[in-house]
Design a protein around this motif. Structure first.
Motif, short mmCIF file in Angstrom:
data_model
loop_
_atom_site.label_atom_id
_atom_site.label_comp_id
_atom_site.label_asym_id
_atom_site.label_seq_id
_atom_site.Cartn_x
_atom_site.Cartn_y
_atom_site.Cartn_z
N GLN A 1 -6.39 2.04 6.26
CA GLN A 1 -7.56 1.91 5.39
C GLN A 1 -7.85 3.23 4.69
OE1 GLN A 1 -11.12 0.67 7.43
NE2 GLN A 1 -12.01 -0.16 5.55
N LEU B 1 -2.19 -2.24 -5.11
CA LEU B 1 -3.37 -2.22 -4.24
C LEU B 1 -4.19 -3.49 -4.40
CD1 LEU B 1 -4.45 1.50 -4.68
CD2 LEU B 1 -3.60 0.44 -2.57
N GLU C 1 -6.61 4.38 -3.89
CA GLU C 1 -7.48 3.69 -4.84
C GLU C 1 -8.37 4.67 -5.59
OE1 GLU C 1 -11.23 0.56 -5.01
OE2 GLU C 1 -9.87 0.47 -3.28
N ARG D 1 -5.06 -9.11 2.29
CA ARG D 1 -5.80 -8.78 3.51
C ARG D 1 -7.09 -9.59 3.60
NH1 ARG D 1 -3.65 -4.89 6.52
NH2 ARG D 1 -2.42 -3.18 5.63
N ALA D 2 -7.76 -9.78 2.47
CA ALA D 2 -9.01 -10.53 2.48
C ALA D 2 -8.76 -12.03 2.68
CB ALA D 2 -9.77 -10.30 1.18
N GLU E 1 0.83 -1.21 0.00
CA GLU E 1 0.00 0.00 0.00
C GLU E 1 0.86 1.25 0.00
OE1 GLU E 1 -3.66 -2.26 2.34
OE2 GLU E 1 -2.21 -1.04 3.44
N THR F 1 -5.03 -5.86 -1.30
CA THR F 1 -6.42 -6.15 -0.96
C THR F 1 -6.67 -7.65 -0.91
OG1 THR F 1 -7.15 -4.07 -1.94
CG2 THR F 1 -8.82 -5.79 -1.67
N TRP F 2 -6.13 -8.37 -1.89
CA TRP F 2 -6.30 -9.83 -1.91
C TRP F 2 -5.68 -10.46 -0.68
CZ3 TRP F 2 -3.03 -14.00 -1.76
CH2 TRP F 2 -3.60 -15.23 -2.07
#
Length: 387
Positions: free
Chosen positions: A352, A333, A359, A340-341, A314, A337-338
């Motif tokens: 965040q 990003l 983003e 973290r999910a 990030e 994101t992938w």
């Protein structure tokens, strides 16, 4: 298990001696596999400790010592806590657990549940981690003794905080500290106290957090290392950063980072490095910030620490936006994101917000279609080093 530096020194001298039976040397290797781990914590992976555990396993299997062979398997299975284990850790852990059950070794079963809890926490399996935590905590309560209960409570608190459940983590950390303090396991006291401070900060309880960092600094003399003082420095840096005083925070983060690297604790060192890079970014030193975030990505990948990796990605995305490279920002990003999910590593509110701004800027520059395509490309990179 309370004064790990003393233990390391003793074991290193013992292992340099000639002679001794194979079984005696294998027992010493098991001890090496415990005390040489980062923070001397049984659930922290280590290539050196895995090699010692593997050698001891070979010897114990050759002499038919089932109980000690089972414990060596468990020590080797700790490598499953990392992102890229070199052994079939799940099979080793299951085999060790079955052997402990057959032998009636409840302590071994409790430690196996502890290792499984930590492995599932790192994998982002919140439900599985909770189930294993409940088993480990229950068994260690029945068995008594401060090391096991304080260790599993501390790591359970850490796991709750990683899953964003900060309010629940507070009481778990507090019990871990009380149990460890009563048992004289001061290594756990100093780290759990510092992590409690970070959790309190996440809840906006700044004065209580500051008191925790100060207390962590006073434990060092009882442990025999300077980790508590380093953690107090890191805590002071976090508070200065949150107050917007980046000029004060940066040298504190830098000092903590270098000291934590010497202590061999990559997760904590990476967190301090993230602070350094964040201060550079806030000061407008884009080159230094980019270099810091790139180092953070490297550390996160090498150590399998998804939170560090995502934070570094990030940060690099924001650096890419500063260079007007919106496509690369979207790739970075998307990967963050992938991660973290997939591993259930929610960002802190500040992270965040910063990622959201990056983003939005990248989407505005690329349009939704191109942004989403770039983000998918990043997600496809997964946790390994991108080519």
């Amino acid at each position: 298990m309370g004064r790990h530096l003393e233990g390391r020194d003793t074991l290193r001298r013992v292992m340099s001696l000639r002679g001794g039976s194979p079984a005696a040397r294998a027992r010493a290797m098991q001890a090496v596999s415990l005390v040489e781990r980062p923070r001397a914590c049984i659930v922290h992976p280590s290539e050196q400790c895995a090699a010692a555990a593997h050698n001891s396993l070979d010897i114990f299997e050759s002499v038919g010592d089932r109980p000690r062979a089972a414990f060596s398997r468990l020590l080797l299975a700790v490598e499953g806590v990392g992102a890229d284990p070199r052994h079939d850790a799940a099979a080793l852990l299951a085999e060790a657990d079955r052997e402990f059950a057959a032998l009636g070794d409840q302590w071994g079963q409790a430690v196996a549940a502890f290792v499984r809890m930590e492995t599932l926490t790192k994998r982002g399996d919140e439900a599985g981690a909770q189930e294993s935590a409940e088993k480990a905590i229950s068994m260690f309560r029945r068995l008594g003794g401060g090391w096991g209960l304080s260790a599993v409570l501390y790591h359970r608190g850490w796991g709750l905080a990683r899953f964003g459940r900060h309010a629940e983590a507070v009481s778990v950390y507090q019990e871990a500290i009380d149990v460890a303090d009563s048992a004289g396991v001061y290594n756990t006291v100093q780290w759990a106290t510092a992590d409690l401070g970070l959790t309190l900060l996440a809840l906006g309880r700044v004065d209580e957090a500051s008191a925790c960092f100060i207390r962590a600094g006073t434990v060092s003399d009882q442990v025999g290392d300077d980790a508590g003082k380093v953690l107090a420095t890191y805590g002071a840096a976090i508070i200065a950063q949150q107050n917007g005083d980046h000029a004060t925070a940066r040298p504190l983060f830098d000092s903590a980072c270098r000291a934590l690297e010497k202590l061999g604790v990559p997760l904590a060192a990476g967190q301090a490095l993230a602070g350094v890079a964040g201060c550079d970014e806030a000061a407008g030193d884009a080159a230094a910030a980019r270099a810091g975030y790139q180092r953070l990505v490297t550390i996160g990948e090498a150590a399998g620490e998804v939170g560090l990796l995502a934070a570094g990605l990030e940060g690099l995305a924001r650096a890419s936006m500063a260079d007007s490279d919106a496509y690369q920002a979207a790739v970075l990003l998307g990967r963050a994101t992938w991660l973290r999910a997939t591993y259930d590593r929610p960002p802190a509110p500040g992270e965040q917000a910063a990622a959201g701004r990056a983003e939005a800027a990248a989407r505005a520059a690329l349009g939704d279609h191109r942004y989403d395509a770039a983000a998918r490309q990043g997600a496809d990179m997964g946790i390994g080093t991108p080519s």
